[in-house]
Scaffold this motif. Structure first.
Motif, PDB file in Angstrom:
ATOM      1  N   PHE A 395      57.994  -5.634 -42.970  1.00  0.00           N
ATOM      2  CA  PHE A 395      57.886  -4.382 -43.725  1.00  0.00           C
ATOM      3  C   PHE A 395      57.064  -3.375 -42.931  1.00  0.00           C
ATOM      4  CE2 PHE A 395      54.090  -6.650 -45.305  1.00  0.00           C
ATOM      5  CZ  PHE A 395      53.114  -5.659 -45.248  1.00  0.00           C
ATOM      6  N   SER A 396      57.193  -2.118 -43.307  1.00  0.00           N
ATOM      7  CA  SER A 396      56.451  -1.046 -42.637  1.00  0.00           C
ATOM      8  C   SER A 396      55.667  -0.252 -43.671  1.00  0.00           C
ATOM      9  CB  SER A 396      57.397  -0.126 -41.867  1.00  0.00           C
ATOM     10  OG  SER A 396      58.299   0.527 -42.743  1.00  0.00           O
ATOM     11  N   TYR A 397      54.551   0.255 -43.226  1.00  0.00           N
ATOM     12  CA  TYR A 397      53.641   1.006 -44.095  1.00  0.00           C
ATOM     13  C   TYR A 397      53.130   2.220 -43.336  1.00  0.00           C
ATOM     14  CZ  TYR A 397      49.161   2.340 -46.153  1.00  0.00           C
ATOM     15  OH  TYR A 397      48.119   3.062 -46.679  1.00  0.00           O
ATOM     16  N   ALA A 404      52.585   4.818 -38.728  1.00  0.00           N
ATOM     17  CA  ALA A 404      53.368   3.684 -39.229  1.00  0.00           C
ATOM     18  C   ALA A 404      52.893   2.369 -38.627  1.00  0.00           C
ATOM     19  CB  ALA A 404      54.843   3.903 -38.914  1.00  0.00           C
ATOM     20  N   GLU A 405      52.818   1.346 -39.489  1.00  0.00           N
ATOM     21  CA  GLU A 405      52.460  -0.005 -39.077  1.00  0.00           C
ATOM     22  C   GLU A 405      53.570  -0.950 -39.507  1.00  0.00           C
ATOM     23  OE1 GLU A 405      47.611   0.556 -39.614  1.00  0.00           O
ATOM     24  OE2 GLU A 405      48.783  -0.443 -41.172  1.00  0.00           O
ATOM     25  N   VAL A 406      53.958  -1.847 -38.600  1.00  0.00           N
ATOM     26  CA  VAL A 406      55.007  -2.820 -38.880  1.00  0.00           C
ATOM     27  C   VAL A 406      54.372  -4.202 -38.954  1.00  0.00           C
ATOM     28  CG1 VAL A 406      57.172  -3.842 -38.087  1.00  0.00           C
ATOM     29  CG2 VAL A 406      56.736  -1.402 -37.719  1.00  0.00           C
ATOM     30  N   GLU A 423      51.983   4.530 -31.935  1.00  0.00           N
ATOM     31  CA  GLU A 423      51.053   5.149 -30.993  1.00  0.00           C
ATOM     32  C   GLU A 423      51.229   6.657 -30.999  1.00  0.00           C
ATOM     33  OE1 GLU A 423      50.694   3.404 -27.069  1.00  0.00           O
ATOM     34  OE2 GLU A 423      51.756   1.614 -27.760  1.00  0.00           O
ATOM     35  N   VAL A 424      50.119   7.351 -30.959  1.00  0.00           N
ATOM     36  CA  VAL A 424      50.117   8.806 -30.804  1.00  0.00           C
ATOM     37  C   VAL A 424      49.400   9.089 -29.489  1.00  0.00           C
ATOM     38  CG1 VAL A 424      49.495  11.016 -31.829  1.00  0.00           C
ATOM     39  CG2 VAL A 424      50.034   9.053 -33.316  1.00  0.00           C
ATOM     40  N   PRO A 479      59.280  10.383 -49.199  1.00  0.00           N
ATOM     41  CA  PRO A 479      58.090   9.531 -49.064  1.00  0.00           C
ATOM     42  C   PRO A 479      56.877  10.294 -48.548  1.00  0.00           C
ATOM     43  CG  PRO A 479      59.570   9.181 -47.212  1.00  0.00           C
ATOM     44  CD  PRO A 479      60.287  10.103 -48.161  1.00  0.00           C
ATOM     45  N   ALA A 480      55.726   9.833 -48.951  1.00  0.00           N
ATOM     46  CA  ALA A 480      54.462  10.362 -48.427  1.00  0.00           C
ATOM     47  C   ALA A 480      54.122   9.598 -47.156  1.00  0.00           C
ATOM     48  CB  ALA A 480      53.362  10.228 -49.467  1.00  0.00           C
ATOM     49  N   SER A 481      54.910   9.794 -46.123  1.00  0.00           N
ATOM     50  CA  SER A 481      54.793   9.021 -44.886  1.00  0.00           C
ATOM     51  C   SER A 481      54.158   9.860 -43.781  1.00  0.00           C
ATOM     52  CB  SER A 481      56.169   8.519 -44.452  1.00  0.00           C
ATOM     53  OG  SER A 481      57.080   9.589 -44.324  1.00  0.00           O
ATOM     54  N   PHE A 482      53.868   9.196 -42.686  1.00  0.00           N
ATOM     55  CA  PHE A 482      53.219   9.854 -41.560  1.00  0.00           C
ATOM     56  C   PHE A 482      54.220  10.688 -40.781  1.00  0.00           C
ATOM     57  CE2 PHE A 482      51.486   9.888 -37.176  1.00  0.00           C
ATOM     58  CZ  PHE A 482      50.263  10.486 -37.438  1.00  0.00           C
ATOM     59  N   SER A 483      53.808  11.893 -40.421  1.00  0.00           N
ATOM     60  CA  SER A 483      54.644  12.784 -39.620  1.00  0.00           C
ATOM     61  C   SER A 483      53.819  13.318 -38.466  1.00  0.00           C
ATOM     62  CB  SER A 483      55.161  13.945 -40.474  1.00  0.00           C
ATOM     63  OG  SER A 483      55.685  14.987 -39.664  1.00  0.00           O
ATOM     64  N   THR A 484      54.301  13.081 -37.254  1.00  0.00           N
ATOM     65  CA  THR A 484      53.579  13.627 -36.096  1.00  0.00           C
ATOM     66  C   THR A 484      53.810  15.122 -35.960  1.00  0.00           C
ATOM     67  OG1 THR A 484      55.428  13.089 -34.629  1.00  0.00           O
ATOM     68  CG2 THR A 484      53.669  11.452 -34.820  1.00  0.00           C
ATOM     69  N   THR A 485      54.938  15.623 -36.451  1.00  0.00           N
ATOM     70  CA  THR A 485      55.245  17.042 -36.261  1.00  0.00           C
ATOM     71  C   THR A 485      54.386  17.929 -37.148  1.00  0.00           C
ATOM     72  OG1 THR A 485      57.090  16.862 -37.821  1.00  0.00           O
ATOM     73  CG2 THR A 485      57.595  16.605 -35.489  1.00  0.00           C
ATOM     74  N   CYS A 486      54.169  17.544 -38.410  1.00  0.00           N
ATOM     75  CA  CYS A 486      53.444  18.438 -39.316  1.00  0.00           C
ATOM     76  C   CYS A 486      51.990  18.627 -38.892  1.00  0.00           C
ATOM     77  CB  CYS A 486      53.527  17.935 -40.748  1.00  0.00           C
ATOM     78  SG  CYS A 486      52.397  16.596 -41.177  1.00  0.00           S
ATOM     79  N   LEU A 487      51.480  17.741 -38.027  1.00  0.00           N
ATOM     80  CA  LEU A 487      50.105  17.899 -37.557  1.00  0.00           C
ATOM     81  C   LEU A 487      49.912  19.208 -36.803  1.00  0.00           C
ATOM     82  CD1 LEU A 487      49.317  14.260 -36.347  1.00  0.00           C
ATOM     83  CD2 LEU A 487      48.639  15.350 -38.499  1.00  0.00           C
ATOM     84  N   SER A 488      50.987  19.727 -36.218  1.00  0.00           N
ATOM     85  CA  SER A 488      50.863  21.007 -35.513  1.00  0.00           C
ATOM     86  C   SER A 488      50.554  22.151 -36.471  1.00  0.00           C
ATOM     87  CB  SER A 488      52.153  21.305 -34.732  1.00  0.00           C
ATOM     88  OG  SER A 488      52.259  20.472 -33.603  1.00  0.00           O
TER      89      SER A 488
END
Length: 712
Positions: A395-397, A404-406, A423-424, A479-488
């Motif tokens: 599963f992923s969280y 994201a963590e798998v 990784e970022v 989903p309330a998931s992680f987004s690398t793009t919105c950080l900009s």
């Protein structure tokens, strides 16, 4: 920073065309932008009418000229977003028999490699398919299927090369690495191999782009010799194919947005005529998994009024409706989203109170336990993998602050093993951000969830701009998931928020039904309530919000622009479904017949017609002060046709009474999903985020960015 647009914005000439239903006549001045030869355009974009092409190209040129002063910002945003991607990333290998299968990227490459290696080894990789090589010379390229045969000798893979979602299937011999002569054109994604790996089921797309027929292709034979296995006679139902986790049964599913039926074929006897499980019953959905050890099917369904779904069982020998019995009873407010059956465990993904959880049920004795997390808002997904006899679940969280963590999870040991953390490369510290889940009160008293993220220490005094995202259709939950793009945006002082409005299933199935058909306006008023609440709580202020949505979410954008224009500073509408009434009145369009259960049928019902006419964004454009608007579409999009945003922008530009900008970009080489390569897609995101930063006067260097004004 002052932008200088061309002196005059493009103007589409008016060619009034009347349309009458139920004694009501509408006049459409811009109906001519729909090419009469649109079916051919989907397959061959060069066939587009030259007058229409000239207009679209003029709009594209105007948009590029208008945004040209933001070129440096766009490049900066692109580099930031690219810097947050691990370019040589790879997925966690998924075991299947003697091998483990995975994808990985090469640094700088647009498309993935599909690979395998010996199951327990850390090396010995074999590249099965290099999508970059297949994409060479193509303006657009998207992989559909990549599915190995059960004996691991063959690979069925498909690709769309126009953006029109006509996928062609090829068969690769994994011993030689070469494709066989087989080629199956005009398919939709999804294939199902038989047990011997000698044939597979697929769905053919017709000239109206409707998946109505299932064929069986035998490896080594021409597609013209394929056997018709199932044909759907109701154009309001689309078909798809799959396989139970046990691998024992091939499944054909025919469905619209609220009803379905399933047909079964033994995987070891693929020539057997399909067996109907339960005939379609309006409003009843079901999805089955195979409990092979107990010779039964486990059925996820909303039958018998189980609004939030329940689990039933039926004997494998006769799974007809009369033999269904409850296993997990319906529990109002606990929505069962998905399930998978392994040999010893039955797993289900549920949502309660807007938050997901995984429930593990031991089949031997029915004992259950949960997998859940403690953050206010997060996303949780489970993967079935390839194997049936397994004691592990993957599963992923993630959350809006947590990459994201798998995990691999021991179904008996309950041990979580972290297999991969996103990784970022440019760096990310979750402690620098705050994620919240708040609730806005809708006009009728409903509590509308909002997930949001902002920089820690941001002054919540109303001065911050906000990007508010929404969708709200088809029961799809955002989903309330992680987004690398919105950080900009967030790193430039934005609050990034998601409004979980009615039309999705965030608060159960009722949340969906309260936002469809004759209750569709709840979707729009919920979104407006979310924006108002964010302003009242100091996260932003009225007139300082940029709204964003795509497809049916683009319809949302058009509706709220008409209903509450002063709430928003800008609107980003991607492939927007804005010409709602005209589209749903036209049964010849690819997706219209299945849509009647979502929106209503305005052809047969005057009530549906009048209700749809009350909110259809294109039909409700009127002289008023509008926010800045940026609409984007794709020429070969079969879902939201290019002429919808084109007509909408033409009408908006004429109606606008204030200084502001109305921009249109039609991707002439793509369809519904936009650019296909991962970096080309980031350039599209950078473009719309630059627009958001410009209209809110936020810029990395602190410069004020004024958008060009439409010249009337």
């Amino acid at each position: 920073m002052k932008l200088t647009p061309p002196a005059t914005a493009p103007r589409a000439g008016k060619r009034p065309q009347p349309d009458t239903h139920h004694g009501i006549t509408r006049i459409d001045d811009y109906a001519w932008l729909r090419d009469a030869n649109w079916r051919e355009v989907m397959r061959n974009p060069d066939a587009l009418d030259r007058d229409i092409r000239a207009y679209l190209e003029a709009e594209n040129a105007y948009t590029e000229a208008a945004l040209e002063p933001l070129a440096g910002l766009r490049e900066t945003l692109f580099k930031e977003m690219k810097g947050r991607i691990k370019e040589d990333d790879s997925s966690v290998p998924s075991p299947d028999g003697p091998f483990a299968y995975f994808t990985r990227y090469l640094e700088g490459a647009q498309h993935p490699l599909f690979c395998r290696r010996p199951r327990e080894a850390e090396s010995g990789e074999t590249v099965l398919l290099d999508a970059n090589k297949e994409a060479e010379g193509e303006a657009y390229f998207k992989i559909g299927d990549v599915d190995h045969s059960p004996d691991h000798r063959l690979l069925a893979w498909s690709a769309d090369r126009k953006g029109s979602e006509y996928f062609s299937v090829r068969i690769r011999d994994l011993g030689t690495g070469q494709d066989l002569a087989d080629e199956v054109p005009d398919t939709s994604p999804g294939i199902a191999w038989d047990a011997a790996g000698k044939s597979f089921l697929y769905t053919q797309v017709d000239d109206e782009h409707r998946p109505l027929k299932v064929f069986r292709h035998v490896v080594g034979t021409p597609a013209s010799a394929d056997t018709l296995v199932y044909e759907e006679r109701d154009e309001g139902f689309f078909v798809g194919v799959g396989k139970t986790q046990s691998g024992k049964w091939l499944v054909i599913s025919s469905h619209d947005h609220q009803t379905n039926e399933c047909w079964l074929i033994p995987a070891d006897a693929p020539g057997t005529p399909p067996m109907l499980v339960a005939p379609r019953e309006d409003g009843v959905e079901y999805d089955l998994e195979h409990d092979a050890a107990r010779n039964r099917f486990l059925i996820l369904t909303n039958a018998d009024g189980a609004e939030d779904f329940k689990i039933m069982e039926a004997p494998e020998a006769d799974p007809s409706r009369a033999n269904w019995r409850d296993v997990i009873a319906h529990r109002p407010g606990i929505l069962i989203l998905n399930h998978v059956a392994f040999r010893d465990h039955h797993i289900r993904l549920e949502r309660q109170g807007g938050l997901p959880r995984i429930v593990v049920r031991r089949l031997a004795d029915g004992a259950e336990h949960e997998i859940a997390f403690a953050e206010e808002a997060y996303d949780l997904n489970m993967g079935a993998g390839y194997e049936y006899e397994t004691a592990n679940l993957r599963f992923s969280y993630s959350s809006m602050t947590t990459p994201a963590e798998v995990y691999d999870y021991g179904l008996e040991t309950r041990e979580r093993v972290l297999r991969k953390r996103q990784e970022v490369p440019s760096g990310h510290n979750p402690a620098d951000y705050v994620t919240r889940r708040i609730f806005a009160k809708a006009a009728d008293g409903e509590e509308v969830p909002i997930s949001l993220v902002h920089r820690k220490g941001l002054a919540l005094d109303g001065s911050a701009p906000c990007l508010l995202y929404g969708y709200g259709s088809y029961g799809i939950s955002i989903p309330a998931s992680f987004s690398t793009t919105c950080l900009s945006l967030v790193d430039r002082g934005f609050v990034y928020a998601i409004a979980h409005i009615r039309g999705g299933k965030e608060k159960g199935y009722r949340w969906y039904t309260e936002g469809k058909r004759l209750k569709k306006r709840n979707t729009f008023t919920d979104f407006i309530a979310a924006g108002e609440h964010l302003a009242k709580q100091g996260f932003t202020s009225r007139g300082n919000i940029v709204a964003q949505g795509g497809s049916a979410g683009g319809m949302l954008m058009g509706a709220v622009a008409n209903m509450a224009p002063d709430l928003f500073k800008g609107i980003i509408a991607e492939v927007p479904f804005v010409d709602v009434l005209a589209t749903i009145l036209d049964a010849s369009l690819p997706l219209t017949p299945p849509e009647w259960n979502e929106w209503g049928n305005p052809i047969e019902s005057r009530e549906a017609y009048e209700y749809m006419a009350s909110y259809s964004p294109y039909d409700n454009v009127r002289p008023q002060a509008y926010p800045h608007i940026f609409a984007l579409g794709g020429l070969t999009d079969p879902r939201v046709t290019y002429w919808e945003p084109a007509k909408w922008v033409a009408k908006l530009r004429e109606a606008r009474t204030n200084d502001g900008v109305t921009l249109l970009h039609i991707n002439m080489d793509a369809g519904h999903g936009g650019a296909s390569g991962r970096f080309e897609r980031l350039k599209e995101v950078a473009r719309v985020y630059a627009f958001a930063l410009a209209v809110t006067e936020r810029h990395k260097a602190g410069l004020r960015c004024a958008l060009p004004l439409d010249t009337v």
